[in-house]
Structure formats: C-alpha cells, structure tokens
Motif scaffolding. Structure first.
Motif, PDB file in Angstrom:
ATOM      1  N   ARG A  13       2.824  -0.390  -4.711  1.00 59.04           N
ATOM      2  CA  ARG A  13       1.384  -0.662  -4.607  1.00 59.04           C
ATOM      3  C   ARG A  13       0.776  -0.966  -5.978  1.00 59.04           C
ATOM      4  O   ARG A  13      -0.057  -1.860  -6.128  1.00 59.04           O
ATOM      5  CB  ARG A  13       0.687   0.549  -3.949  1.00 59.04           C
ATOM      6  N   VAL A  65      -6.542  -3.765  -4.449  1.00 55.54           N
ATOM      7  CA  VAL A  65      -7.733  -3.260  -5.133  1.00 55.54           C
ATOM      8  C   VAL A  65      -7.300  -2.820  -6.526  1.00 55.54           C
ATOM      9  O   VAL A  65      -6.373  -2.029  -6.672  1.00 55.54           O
ATOM     10  CB  VAL A  65      -8.357  -2.069  -4.364  1.00 55.54           C
ATOM     11  N   ALA A 120      -7.566   6.811  -1.152  1.00 49.42           N
ATOM     12  CA  ALA A 120      -7.824   5.706  -0.226  1.00 49.42           C
ATOM     13  C   ALA A 120      -7.605   4.351  -0.900  1.00 49.42           C
ATOM     14  O   ALA A 120      -7.169   3.395  -0.247  1.00 49.42           O
ATOM     15  CB  ALA A 120      -9.245   5.805   0.327  1.00 49.42           C
ATOM     16  N   GLN A 121      -7.871   4.250  -2.197  1.00 50.96           N
ATOM     17  CA  GLN A 121      -7.635   2.996  -2.915  1.00 50.96           C
ATOM     18  C   GLN A 121      -6.157   2.625  -2.914  1.00 50.96           C
ATOM     19  O   GLN A 121      -5.802   1.442  -2.888  1.00 50.96           O
ATOM     20  CB  GLN A 121      -8.142   3.086  -4.348  1.00 50.96           C
ATOM     21  N   LYS A 148      -4.183   3.139  -0.541  1.00 51.78           N
ATOM     22  CA  LYS A 148      -3.859   2.718   0.815  1.00 51.78           C
ATOM     23  C   LYS A 148      -4.563   1.420   1.179  1.00 51.78           C
ATOM     24  O   LYS A 148      -4.483   0.954   2.312  1.00 51.78           O
ATOM     25  CB  LYS A 148      -4.230   3.840   1.795  1.00 51.78           C
ATOM     26  N   THR A 149      -5.256   0.849   0.199  1.00 49.44           N
ATOM     27  CA  THR A 149      -5.951  -0.421   0.360  1.00 49.44           C
ATOM     28  C   THR A 149      -5.253  -1.445  -0.533  1.00 49.44           C
ATOM     29  O   THR A 149      -5.152  -1.230  -1.738  1.00 49.44           O
ATOM     30  CB  THR A 149      -7.431  -0.295  -0.049  1.00 49.44           C
ATOM     31  N   THR A 181       0.840  -1.189   0.000  1.00 48.05           N
ATOM     32  CA  THR A 181       0.000   0.000   0.000  1.00 48.05           C
ATOM     33  C   THR A 181       0.877   1.241   0.000  1.00 48.05           C
ATOM     34  O   THR A 181       2.061   1.180   0.333  1.00 48.05           O
ATOM     35  CB  THR A 181      -0.911   0.078   1.247  1.00 48.05           C
TER      36      THR A 181
END
Length: 109
Positions: A79, A54, A47-48, A50-51, A28
């Motif tokens: 990431r 995805v 936010a994606q 940091k996920t 991430t």
C-alpha cells in the motif's frame, strides 16, 4: 545533462518510480488490518491505509513502515510502497537508528 536539467540516470529512476506507482497503485491494507491506537495511530489514519492511492502525511508514512506488528505487513508495505520508495530516493526517510530499519521493514513484508 538533459534540457530539463535532469541526468539520464535520474530520468531512468523517475521512470522506475512511475512504473512502481502504476504497479502498486490501488493497493490497500487488508480490510481487517488493525493496530494499537496508543502506539501506532488513530482509526482515521488506519482508514487511510485501507483507502487506495491516498498520500500519507510524512509522519504517518514513517510510523507505518516502522511498525512491526501488522497482521499482514506485506499488504501494508504494498500500500505504501510507491510513496515510501519516492521518499527513500529523495532522502526523506530518516530511520531511528540506521537504514537497516528500512531493510527490516522490507523483510517483514
């Protein structure tokens, strides 16, 4: 050609991409990563990053690797690397000027 219609070279490339996804899966962006909403994207898109794991929309993937002002570009690149590499292999990456843009993204990472 193999029975599946894929060449031995393509089978090795697919295996390498799978290994890349395994190695960099779960990565991430750093929790405090930030970027300007007016130039890069929304808080939801950030936010994606940091996920883990995805899949990003193609436009978001492009904006992510092309952005030059990440605090920790290496973490951001790790990431997106599995998806970015697959897009490069499949010819879905279209830099604004030339493939040197891609190299610069890797250099910043």
């Amino acid at each position: 050609m193999t029975q599946t219609g894929r060449t031995p070279s393509r089978l090795r490339l697919d295996a390498a991409l799978a290994d890349l996804a395994t190695t960099f899966g779960g990565m991430t962006a750093v929790p405090d990563e930030d970027n300007c909403e007016c130039h890069w994207g929304s808080a939801e898109e950030l936010a994606q990053l940091k996920t883990p794991d995805v899949e990003l929309a193609p436009d978001l993937l492009r904006r992510t690797w092309q952005a030059v002002d990440w605090r920790d570009h290496g973490a951001v690149l790790r990431r997106i690397l599995p998806q970015f590499a697959a897009a490069l292999v499949d010819g879905r990456v279209e830099p604004l000027f030339d493939m040197g843009d891609v190299g610069q993204s890797f250099a910043r990472g």
